[in-house]
Write a protein that holds these residues in place. Structure first.
Motif, PDB file in Angstrom:
ATOM      1  N   GLY A  27       0.814  -1.217   0.000  1.00 44.44           N
ATOM      2  CA  GLY A  27       0.000   0.000   0.000  1.00 44.44           C
ATOM      3  C   GLY A  27       0.843   1.261   0.000  1.00 44.44           C
ATOM      4  O   GLY A  27       0.552   2.222  -0.725  1.00 44.44           O
ATOM      5  N   LEU A  28       1.918   1.255   0.789  1.00 41.81           N
ATOM      6  CA  LEU A  28       2.809   2.418   0.800  1.00 41.81           C
ATOM      7  C   LEU A  28       3.499   2.620  -0.546  1.00 41.81           C
ATOM      8  O   LEU A  28       3.651   3.758  -1.013  1.00 41.81           O
ATOM      9  CB  LEU A  28       3.847   2.273   1.910  1.00 41.81           C
ATOM     10  N   LEU A  29       3.905   1.531  -1.179  1.00 42.29           N
ATOM     11  CA  LEU A  29       4.537   1.639  -2.493  1.00 42.29           C
ATOM     12  C   LEU A  29       3.569   2.153  -3.548  1.00 42.29           C
ATOM     13  O   LEU A  29       3.948   2.943  -4.424  1.00 42.29           O
ATOM     14  CB  LEU A  29       5.121   0.290  -2.920  1.00 42.29           C
ATOM     15  N   ILE A  30       2.321   1.713  -3.473  1.00 45.07           N
ATOM     16  CA  ILE A  30       1.315   2.198  -4.427  1.00 45.07           C
ATOM     17  C   ILE A  30       1.100   3.695  -4.244  1.00 45.07           C
ATOM     18  O   ILE A  30       1.019   4.450  -5.222  1.00 45.07           O
ATOM     19  CB  ILE A  30      -0.005   1.417  -4.253  1.00 45.07           C
ATOM     20  N   ILE A  31       1.018   4.143  -3.007  1.00 43.87           N
ATOM     21  CA  ILE A  31       0.823   5.578  -2.755  1.00 43.87           C
ATOM     22  C   ILE A  31       2.046   6.371  -3.200  1.00 43.87           C
ATOM     23  O   ILE A  31       1.925   7.437  -3.799  1.00 43.87           O
ATOM     24  CB  ILE A  31       0.515   5.825  -1.264  1.00 43.87           C
ATOM     25  N   ALA A  32       3.239   5.851  -2.942  1.00 39.68           N
ATOM     26  CA  ALA A  32       4.467   6.564  -3.309  1.00 39.68           C
ATOM     27  C   ALA A  32       4.642   6.665  -4.821  1.00 39.68           C
ATOM     28  O   ALA A  32       5.241   7.612  -5.311  1.00 39.68           O
ATOM     29  CB  ALA A  32       5.671   5.867  -2.691  1.00 39.68           C
ATOM     30  N   LYS A  33       4.104   5.705  -5.563  1.00 39.32           N
ATOM     31  CA  LYS A  33       4.320   5.651  -7.001  1.00 39.32           C
ATOM     32  C   LYS A  33       3.173   6.266  -7.793  1.00 39.32           C
ATOM     33  O   LYS A  33       3.188   6.215  -9.009  1.00 39.32           O
ATOM     34  CB  LYS A  33       4.502   4.182  -7.394  1.00 39.32           C
ATOM     35  N   GLU A  34       2.214   6.878  -7.169  1.00 39.02           N
ATOM     36  CA  GLU A  34       0.955   7.298  -7.790  1.00 39.02           C
ATOM     37  C   GLU A  34       1.127   7.900  -9.184  1.00 39.02           C
ATOM     38  O   GLU A  34       1.649   8.982  -9.369  1.00 39.02           O
ATOM     39  CB  GLU A  34       0.198   8.254  -6.876  1.00 39.02           C
ATOM     40  N   HIS A  35       0.646   7.150 -10.181  1.00 39.26           N
ATOM     41  CA  HIS A  35       0.645   7.617 -11.566  1.00 39.26           C
ATOM     42  C   HIS A  35      -0.744   8.078 -11.994  1.00 39.26           C
ATOM     43  O   HIS A  35      -0.879   8.996 -12.773  1.00 39.26           O
ATOM     44  CB  HIS A  35       1.085   6.495 -12.524  1.00 39.26           C
ATOM     45  N   ASP A  36      -1.773   7.399 -11.501  1.00 38.10           N
ATOM     46  CA  ASP A  36      -3.133   7.656 -11.955  1.00 38.10           C
ATOM     47  C   ASP A  36      -3.866   8.697 -11.125  1.00 38.10           C
ATOM     48  O   ASP A  36      -4.983   9.053 -11.445  1.00 38.10           O
ATOM     49  CB  ASP A  36      -3.958   6.359 -11.921  1.00 38.10           C
ATOM     50  N   GLY A  37      -3.282   9.145 -10.078  1.00 34.73           N
ATOM     51  CA  GLY A  37      -3.961  10.101  -9.219  1.00 34.73           C
ATOM     52  C   GLY A  37      -4.813   9.408  -8.173  1.00 34.73           C
ATOM     53  O   GLY A  37      -4.317   8.663  -7.352  1.00 34.73           O
ATOM     54  N   GLY A  38      -6.121   9.651  -8.221  1.00 23.29           N
ATOM     55  CA  GLY A  38      -7.039   9.174  -7.181  1.00 23.29           C
ATOM     56  C   GLY A  38      -7.159   7.670  -7.080  1.00 23.29           C
ATOM     57  O   GLY A  38      -7.322   7.123  -5.997  1.00 23.29           O
ATOM     58  N   ALA A  39      -7.100   6.970  -8.204  1.00 18.28           N
ATOM     59  CA  ALA A  39      -7.280   5.520  -8.175  1.00 18.28           C
ATOM     60  C   ALA A  39      -6.142   4.835  -7.436  1.00 18.28           C
ATOM     61  O   ALA A  39      -6.362   3.902  -6.677  1.00 18.28           O
ATOM     62  CB  ALA A  39      -7.379   4.970  -9.596  1.00 18.28           C
ATOM     63  N   SER A  40      -4.929   5.290  -7.641  1.00 16.72           N
ATOM     64  CA  SER A  40      -3.813   4.626  -6.980  1.00 16.72           C
ATOM     65  C   SER A  40      -3.772   4.952  -5.483  1.00 16.72           C
ATOM     66  O   SER A  40      -3.379   4.098  -4.685  1.00 16.72           O
ATOM     67  CB  SER A  40      -2.496   5.008  -7.640  1.00 16.72           C
TER      68      SER A  40
END
Length: 96
Positions: A27-40
């Protein structure tokens, strides 16, 4: 028997703790890598929440795991009895 229960309790807690750590890091990696904005960000937050749920489950298992009583008792059945029941069931299904 007591050693087996203790080992099972430890291994289950380690498994739950590992799942908690894995989902939280994901979850932390997904938030740190946010490419799509709100979805990620939503996916990352859900990963962290799932990790927190696994952590709570691990803590509850560690604290109350030995005190929970199972509502059924297992009984030992001889292998020959199991085989004969399986043969009877197979005969009933196949028409023997």
């Amino acid at each position: 028997m007591r050693t087996q229960r203790r080992l099972q309790k430890i291994s289950t807690a380690i498994s739950l703790g590992g799942s908690a750590l894995g989902f939280s890091i994901l979850g932390l990696l997904i938030i740190a890598k946010e490419h799509d904005g709100g979805a990620s960000i939503t996916g990352g937050i859900l990963g962290i929440l799932i990790g927190a749920a696994f952590l709570i489950a691990a803590c509850l298992h560690w604290k109350y795991g030995g005190q929970i009583q199972i509502g059924f008792q297992g009984e030992e059945v001889p292998a020959a009895e199991i085989v004969s029941e399986m043969q009877q069931a197979a005969g009933a299904i196949c028409g023997f």
